[in-house]
Design a protein around this motif. Sequence first.
Motif, short mmCIF file in Angstrom:
data_model
loop_
_atom_site.label_atom_id
_atom_site.label_comp_id
_atom_site.label_asym_id
_atom_site.label_seq_id
_atom_site.Cartn_x
_atom_site.Cartn_y
_atom_site.Cartn_z
N VAL A 110 58.09 6.90 60.33
CA VAL A 110 57.36 6.01 61.24
C VAL A 110 55.89 6.39 61.22
N LEU A 111 55.05 5.37 61.02
CA LEU A 111 53.62 5.60 60.86
C LEU A 111 52.81 4.88 61.93
N GLN A 112 51.74 5.49 62.37
CA GLN A 112 50.79 4.87 63.29
C GLN A 112 49.62 4.35 62.45
N VAL A 113 49.35 3.04 62.57
CA VAL A 113 48.26 2.43 61.81
C VAL A 113 46.92 2.77 62.46
N ALA A 114 46.00 3.32 61.66
CA ALA A 114 44.68 3.66 62.16
C ALA A 114 43.63 2.65 61.74
N GLN A 115 43.80 2.07 60.54
CA GLN A 115 42.79 1.15 60.01
C GLN A 115 43.43 0.22 58.99
N VAL A 116 42.94 -1.01 58.95
CA VAL A 116 43.43 -2.02 58.00
C VAL A 116 42.26 -2.55 57.20
N SER A 117 42.47 -2.71 55.89
CA SER A 117 41.43 -3.27 55.03
C SER A 117 42.07 -3.99 53.85
N ARG A 118 41.31 -4.91 53.24
CA ARG A 118 41.79 -5.55 52.02
C ARG A 118 41.78 -4.53 50.90
N SER A 119 42.80 -4.57 50.07
CA SER A 119 42.90 -3.62 48.98
C SER A 119 41.83 -3.86 47.93
N ALA A 120 41.11 -2.80 47.59
CA ALA A 120 40.07 -2.90 46.55
C ALA A 120 40.69 -2.93 45.17
N GLY A 121 41.99 -2.66 45.07
CA GLY A 121 42.65 -2.60 43.76
C GLY A 121 43.19 -3.92 43.26
N GLU A 122 43.03 -5.00 44.05
CA GLU A 122 43.55 -6.30 43.62
C GLU A 122 42.42 -7.15 43.01
N PRO A 123 42.64 -7.70 41.81
CA PRO A 123 41.61 -8.50 41.16
C PRO A 123 41.43 -9.86 41.82
N SER A 124 40.32 -10.50 41.53
CA SER A 124 40.02 -11.80 42.12
C SER A 124 40.77 -12.94 41.43
N VAL A 125 41.26 -12.70 40.22
CA VAL A 125 41.98 -13.72 39.47
C VAL A 125 43.46 -13.34 39.40
N GLN A 126 44.33 -14.32 39.61
CA GLN A 126 45.77 -14.10 39.55
C GLN A 126 46.25 -14.38 38.13
N ILE A 127 46.76 -13.36 37.46
CA ILE A 127 47.19 -13.50 36.06
C ILE A 127 48.69 -13.32 35.97
N THR A 128 49.35 -14.29 35.35
CA THR A 128 50.78 -14.17 35.06
C THR A 128 50.95 -13.97 33.57
N LEU A 129 51.64 -12.91 33.19
CA LEU A 129 51.90 -12.61 31.78
C LEU A 129 53.32 -13.04 31.42
N TYR A 130 53.42 -14.01 30.53
CA TYR A 130 54.71 -14.40 29.95
C TYR A 130 54.82 -13.67 28.62
N GLN A 131 55.65 -12.65 28.59
CA GLN A 131 55.72 -11.76 27.44
C GLN A 131 57.06 -11.92 26.73
N ALA A 132 57.00 -12.29 25.45
CA ALA A 132 58.23 -12.38 24.65
C ALA A 132 58.85 -10.99 24.53
N LEU A 133 60.16 -10.91 24.63
CA LEU A 133 60.86 -9.63 24.62
C LEU A 133 60.55 -8.85 23.35
N SER A 134 60.20 -7.59 23.52
CA SER A 134 59.97 -6.71 22.38
C SER A 134 61.05 -5.64 22.36
N LYS A 135 61.18 -4.97 21.23
CA LYS A 135 62.28 -4.02 21.07
C LYS A 135 61.90 -2.63 21.57
N GLY A 136 62.91 -1.79 21.71
CA GLY A 136 62.69 -0.41 22.13
C GLY A 136 62.08 -0.32 23.51
N ASP A 137 61.17 0.63 23.64
CA ASP A 137 60.53 0.85 24.94
C ASP A 137 59.17 0.17 25.04
#
Length: 241
Positions: A59-86
Amino acid sequence: MPRFFVGAVSGDQAVVTGEDARHMALSLRMRPGEAVTVCDSAGNDYQCVIQRIDPQQVVLQVAQVSRSAGEPSVQITLYQALSKGDKMDWIVQKAVELGVGRIVPVLTRRCISRPDARSLERKVERWNRIAKEAAKQCGRGRSPQVEGLLELPQALEQIREDQLGIFFYENATQPLRPVLEERLKESVSLLVGSEGGFDPTEAALAQEQGLCCLSLGSRILRCETAPLAALAAILYQAGDL
C-alpha cells in the motif's frame, strides 16, 4: 528509484499486488517509508511512499503526480512479421526501450517461425513480460502491449485505419525521410518483414491497401535491425530523440 506498474490509482493511494509485491517485499526488501514510483499505464507517474508492505500487497501513499517524461509524443504501432529463434524477444525489448506504443506479431508467407496455438500463447505471454520489464527499466509511463498474431490481410486492415501506414520493403526506392517530413502526425503504423522479407504479391497487396512502400536505405537490414532503425528515425523526426 524503483518503478512499478499498477492499474488505476484511486485518490491518494496506490496498491501493488502479485509478482511486483513479492519482488518489493522479498527481493528488494523494501520497508515502510521508502520512496517508489508507480505508473498507471496511462502515462502518469506517481511518486509514492510505502505505507504497508507484505508479499501479497504493498500500500502506497501518493505524494506527487506528473506526466511521464518517458512517453513519446507520437504513438507508434509496430506490426512485426514473426522471426525465428529469440529475435522477437530482442525486437520487443528494444522497441519498448525506444518508445513503441504497441506491437502486433504478423504471419506472412516467408515467416520461418510458425508456432502452434499453444506455443504462440506462451510466446505472447513471454513477450509481454519482456515488454513490461523493458518499460520499467527505461522509465516508460506505461507497458506497451504485445497483441495476438494476425494474418497479413488482417494486419493491413488495421494499418489502413491509422493516420500513416508504412510498409518497409527491400525493393522499395522511396526514402523514409520525405514522408515523415510531410505526413508524420500523432500516430503511425509500421509493417516490417521477417528473415525472408515479403513476397511480391504481399508487397502489391500492401500498396493496394494504401500503405506507403518505403526503403530504409541502400543496405539490406536484418529483420531485428529494421524495426529499430525505423523507430529511431520516426522518434527523431517527432523530436523525441
